[in-house]
Write a protein that holds these residues in place. Sequence first.
Motif, short mmCIF file in Angstrom:
data_model
loop_
_atom_site.label_atom_id
_atom_site.label_comp_id
_atom_site.label_asym_id
_atom_site.label_seq_id
_atom_site.Cartn_x
_atom_site.Cartn_y
_atom_site.Cartn_z
N ARG A 132 0.84 -1.20 0.00
CA ARG A 132 0.00 0.00 0.00
C ARG A 132 0.87 1.25 0.00
O ARG A 132 0.61 2.21 -0.73
N ARG A 133 1.93 1.25 0.81
CA ARG A 133 2.82 2.41 0.89
C ARG A 133 3.54 2.62 -0.45
O ARG A 133 3.70 3.76 -0.90
N THR A 134 3.94 1.53 -1.09
CA THR A 134 4.59 1.62 -2.40
C THR A 134 3.65 2.24 -3.43
O THR A 134 4.05 3.11 -4.23
N ASP A 135 2.37 1.82 -3.43
CA ASP A 135 1.39 2.36 -4.37
C ASP A 135 1.17 3.85 -4.14
O ASP A 135 1.06 4.62 -5.10
N VAL A 136 1.11 4.26 -2.86
CA VAL A 136 0.91 5.68 -2.55
C VAL A 136 2.07 6.50 -3.11
O VAL A 136 1.88 7.54 -3.75
N LYS A 137 3.28 6.03 -2.92
CA LYS A 137 4.44 6.78 -3.40
C LYS A 137 4.52 6.76 -4.93
O LYS A 137 4.95 7.73 -5.55
N ARG A 138 4.10 5.66 -5.55
CA ARG A 138 4.12 5.56 -7.02
C ARG A 138 3.14 6.58 -7.61
O ARG A 138 3.42 7.21 -8.63
N LEU A 139 1.96 6.77 -6.98
CA LEU A 139 0.97 7.71 -7.47
C LEU A 139 1.43 9.17 -7.33
O LEU A 139 0.90 10.04 -8.01
N ARG A 140 2.37 9.43 -6.45
CA ARG A 140 2.87 10.79 -6.28
C ARG A 140 3.88 11.19 -7.34
O ARG A 140 4.16 12.37 -7.50
N ARG A 141 4.44 10.23 -8.03
CA ARG A 141 5.47 10.54 -9.03
C ARG A 141 4.86 11.26 -10.22
O ARG A 141 3.69 11.02 -10.58
#
Length: 145
Positions: A132-141
């Motif tokens: 979940r944390r990885t997905d959140v950071k990926r969406l911020r890119r």
Amino acid sequence: MPAVHRPGLRVGPGLTIPESELAWRFSRSSGPGGQGVNTADSRAELVWDVSGSAVLSPSQRERLLERLSSRLVDGTLAIAASEHRAQLRNREAARARLAEIVADALRPPEPSRKPTRPSRGAEQRRLDAKKRRTDVKRLRRPPHD
């Protein structure tokens, strides 16, 4: 004041150090006492020969020599007390401190920690949280074309 008869220093339920094994030394204290510090021998030092004691079993002697090795000089343990103005109170403080140190050193070691593993569910929850944390950071890119 009449002398108090003491059969020995009681360390624990199974151990009493006889008075004949305890030796006292007195000197001038650097602690409280005002002008009397310069004349009264109020500092009390209690000395006990651990290696030559007759009241210790071989296992107790070995444990004490091992655990108190940093405090022993030629197999003897010396406790100094100078926090009180009166020699009698310093003697009592030294006796209490010796009993506490010996009792603490004779206490058996605590059992070692039994290693455990996280449950399968806990491992799965940790991995899901990481995803979940990885997905959140990926969406911020910023989007790349």
